[in-house]
Design an enzyme around this catalytic site. Sequence first.
Site, short mmCIF file in Angstrom:
data_model
loop_
_atom_site.label_atom_id
_atom_site.label_comp_id
_atom_site.label_asym_id
_atom_site.label_seq_id
_atom_site.Cartn_x
_atom_site.Cartn_y
_atom_site.Cartn_z
N HIS A 542 0.83 -1.20 0.00
CA HIS A 542 0.00 0.00 0.00
C HIS A 542 0.87 1.26 0.00
O HIS A 542 0.92 1.99 -0.99
CB HIS A 542 -0.95 -0.02 1.20
CG HIS A 542 -1.88 1.14 1.27
ND1 HIS A 542 -2.53 1.50 2.41
CD2 HIS A 542 -2.26 2.05 0.34
CE1 HIS A 542 -3.29 2.57 2.18
NE2 HIS A 542 -3.13 2.92 0.93
N HIS A 547 1.55 4.97 -2.77
CA HIS A 547 1.74 6.34 -2.29
C HIS A 547 3.15 6.86 -2.56
O HIS A 547 3.34 7.88 -3.23
CB HIS A 547 1.47 6.40 -0.79
CG HIS A 547 0.03 6.35 -0.42
ND1 HIS A 547 -0.70 7.47 -0.09
CD2 HIS A 547 -0.82 5.30 -0.32
CE1 HIS A 547 -1.94 7.12 0.20
NE2 HIS A 547 -2.04 5.80 0.08
N HIS A 733 -3.99 0.95 -6.36
CA HIS A 733 -4.26 1.56 -5.06
C HIS A 733 -5.66 1.22 -4.58
O HIS A 733 -5.87 0.93 -3.39
CB HIS A 733 -4.08 3.08 -5.11
CG HIS A 733 -4.38 3.75 -3.81
ND1 HIS A 733 -5.58 4.39 -3.56
CD2 HIS A 733 -3.67 3.84 -2.66
CE1 HIS A 733 -5.59 4.84 -2.32
NE2 HIS A 733 -4.45 4.52 -1.75
N ASN A 737 -6.48 -0.67 -1.03
CA ASN A 737 -6.89 0.32 -0.03
C ASN A 737 -8.34 0.18 0.41
O ASN A 737 -8.63 0.10 1.60
CB ASN A 737 -6.67 1.74 -0.55
CG ASN A 737 -7.03 2.78 0.50
OD1 ASN A 737 -6.32 2.96 1.49
ND2 ASN A 737 -8.15 3.47 0.29
N ILE A 881 -6.43 9.05 -0.88
CA ILE A 881 -6.69 8.86 0.55
C ILE A 881 -5.69 7.84 1.08
O ILE A 881 -5.20 6.99 0.32
CB ILE A 881 -8.13 8.37 0.82
CG1 ILE A 881 -8.45 8.31 2.34
CG2 ILE A 881 -8.34 7.02 0.19
CD1 ILE A 881 -8.40 9.64 3.02
#
Length: 881
Positions: A542, A547, A733, A737, A881
């Site tokens: 993740h 990110h 993602h 997520n 997010i």
Amino acid sequence: MADVDRRKRMKIEDSKIKGTLVLTNHHSVSSLKDEFFGRRVLLQLVSAFPSESTVIILAIEGRGVRGKLGKETHLNWLNTFITRSTKGDSTFELDFDPDDDIGVPGAFLIINRHHKEFYLKTLTLTNVPNVGRLHFVCNSWVYPEEHYTKRYRVFFSNQTYLPGETPEGLRHYREEELDELRGDGTGKREEWDRVYDYDVYNDLSQPEKGSELVRPIFGGSIDHPYPRRCRTGRPLSDTDPRMESRIGILHSLEIYVPKDERFSDLKMADVYAYGLKLVSQGLLPGFESVWDKISDEIVSGLEHILNHKFEGVSSNKFNEFSSFKDVLNLYEGGLPVPKSNVLEGLRAKIPSEFIRELLRSDGEHLSKFPLPKVIEVDRSAWRSDEEFGREMLAGICPVVIRRLQKFPVTSELDPVKFGNQNSRITEDHIRDQMDGFSVHEAIKNNRLFILDHHDPLMPYLRGINETGTKTYATRTILFLQNNSTLKPIAIELSLPHPNGEEAGVISTVHTPASHGAKGTIWLLAKAYANVNDSGYHQLVCHWLHTHASIEPFIIATNRQLSVLHPIHKLLHPHFRDTMNINALSRQTLINAGGLLEKTVFPDKYSLAMSCNMYKKWDFTKQALPADLIDRGMAVEDPNSPHGVRLVIEDYPFAVDGLEIWSAIKSWVQDYVFIYYKNDEDIQNDNELKNWWDEVRTKGHGDLKDADWWPKMHTREELIQSCTIIIWVASALHAAVNFGQYPYGGYLPNRPAMSRRLLPEPGTPDYEELETDPEKAFLKTVTPQLQSILGISLIEVLSRHSADEVYLGERDTPEWTADKQALEAFARFGSNLERIENKIEEMNLDKKLLNRTGPAQMPYTLLYPRSDIGLTGRGIPNSVSI
């Protein structure tokens, strides 16, 4: 005579270029009037194609060629018609005086000469000679002129140009704008700055608070390589000048990112609300630090809550879950909160109406959560071996499982440093679990798979087990049954050898059991495997792989690709909100002592573990087909629609993912072919060359010498690279997520940490495995307080905000003026609608057992669209997010 004058005025009026300007600010219409009255905002149109005479004059004066400026138009209350929408937008109607020499505008300059910033959304021109209508997508904050070196901002129309095709009148402004965005690499960045620059992760520590809150610098070294993050230019710490100083927790949302990368007002409101809910539900240890500006009385009250001195509720009961029914109370009833003078004091002192509502006057349900989907239909299906195996194919982290191709399993850790780390699982352990296959036959027939967290974890395990965590490094072997479901057949639990690293490991191997102490141990062995997988998922799959790895691409794109560049227009929506959420994560989640260290098992070794895995990061293997082949989950097959054939046909993440991957690649190929007619066009694009060089040598500079980087010499290399970027930022993602709460919101199914090792036979704890298995299980995994915090965190992370933009959508329909690009994008949207329908059909197919599993939970994480909130579906365009 009067008629002649009137006709002349009408002719002049008819020849004017009409403009409609849309902006947003935070003030009422009356205050907007006060701000603009007597204080002007100035606009000038810029000719895209300067006249020959203008070119000659500028050359004589030694100035670069730039488009001719039209006459100044002022935005003020007296001469401008204004309307106000319910969304907070203000629309101004403007007239631009005709200028026979300006030709077609390609940009406009705007100067803000009043004292407040505003958000400029769009400018639309009509009655443009020889064109008719021109649209400018701005979506940018405009600060007062003193904050800009040139005093003006430039915005371009939604036309698209490769660098060599840029109209002469815009070339100077195109280059000037990129210079502005690159900055000079010095100084502290302020809120109005628009500078994109790189830095290492030296902002996670708080050395002034002691060595326990000091972490290594990630990035810039052989030992700790890492992707780069956005440079803030904050002063260095007085205690340790290698570290960047940090801002207070109450100012977390103010951490610098370029202003246009900040959350929208709507998203910011969601972040505030979710954050307050997280704090109120989580009751995290150290809660008082979040409210360091609240009175001592309130802090004292919070400490009272954290110490669990509740009226009528024992400390032990609050600290521990005694049964799975206790856990279910989090969703069905909530934890009791005392009616006390302390809480009344909190309600009176804390100004937020939101917090007052959370601290309800009836003293109930402070920590009530939505029911996670994994227990929505069946409260006990999570305990089954089939559901345990299914979630490796259709759960939160379906990107780690590999096909087992060599047995016994060997370690890649250095035997000189770590001794013998090879697996102790033998054929004797698993022979009776393989439906008559030998190990050799099972491997040959693609029947054996492994979830292997041994090597990533073992270098840190001794240190981890000296914290509050007590866990193992795990290897899980699974067998593919005839019905395409996976059955776990052995789990190896390993610890560092007590005689030191060089002595290797001590391991135990556990096989399926359903009764007595051995049945509880088997359930715990699966829990330890899930603990490993949970931490690896959060920190590597993740955080690192989506990110952190995407941020350098965002920085390089804004520094090297003009907004006029087709690749900038292609990628820009897939970068929305990422820099802001990453900055917030550095401030509150991945920092020393942050929420991730409190809720996942590696504790202070969290980022170090992800850093170690970054050494193996390969950009080209982030492509889904390449990843599946690398993990042995697929083989190349040119006759397949996606170029690969899955080893497990009912692998929901891969099945849906390949459909999404192919749709993205088809869209990118159609788009790239519009602007690049051949490979030579790629090689002649200097902006593209500079972009890719910077991604490799700066953004991912610690891996710049890796031989897998595409050379960016061909259209195929550009198509593949852009497809990877979009896939990672959107679908990958989403897949790792938005299932966090649906699957992991019920902590027994997905514990994030364990706090004791297996008890020894002959002890009371071992006897408890048989006499009270639920209590024994819950005493081993995440305790109640940290469960509440962890659940609160993943509830926030799993929600879609109200302003989300999903794959196949844009926040403005006029993002480009190129008809071919719009048509290709419409085809992309149609493809995604087809995929949605196909996913719905497959989830209803009873033969595809892995689509829903024993928990009767359809796999929807790669369903492109979603509603607001906690839906367990939807692919946002970006890591938002």
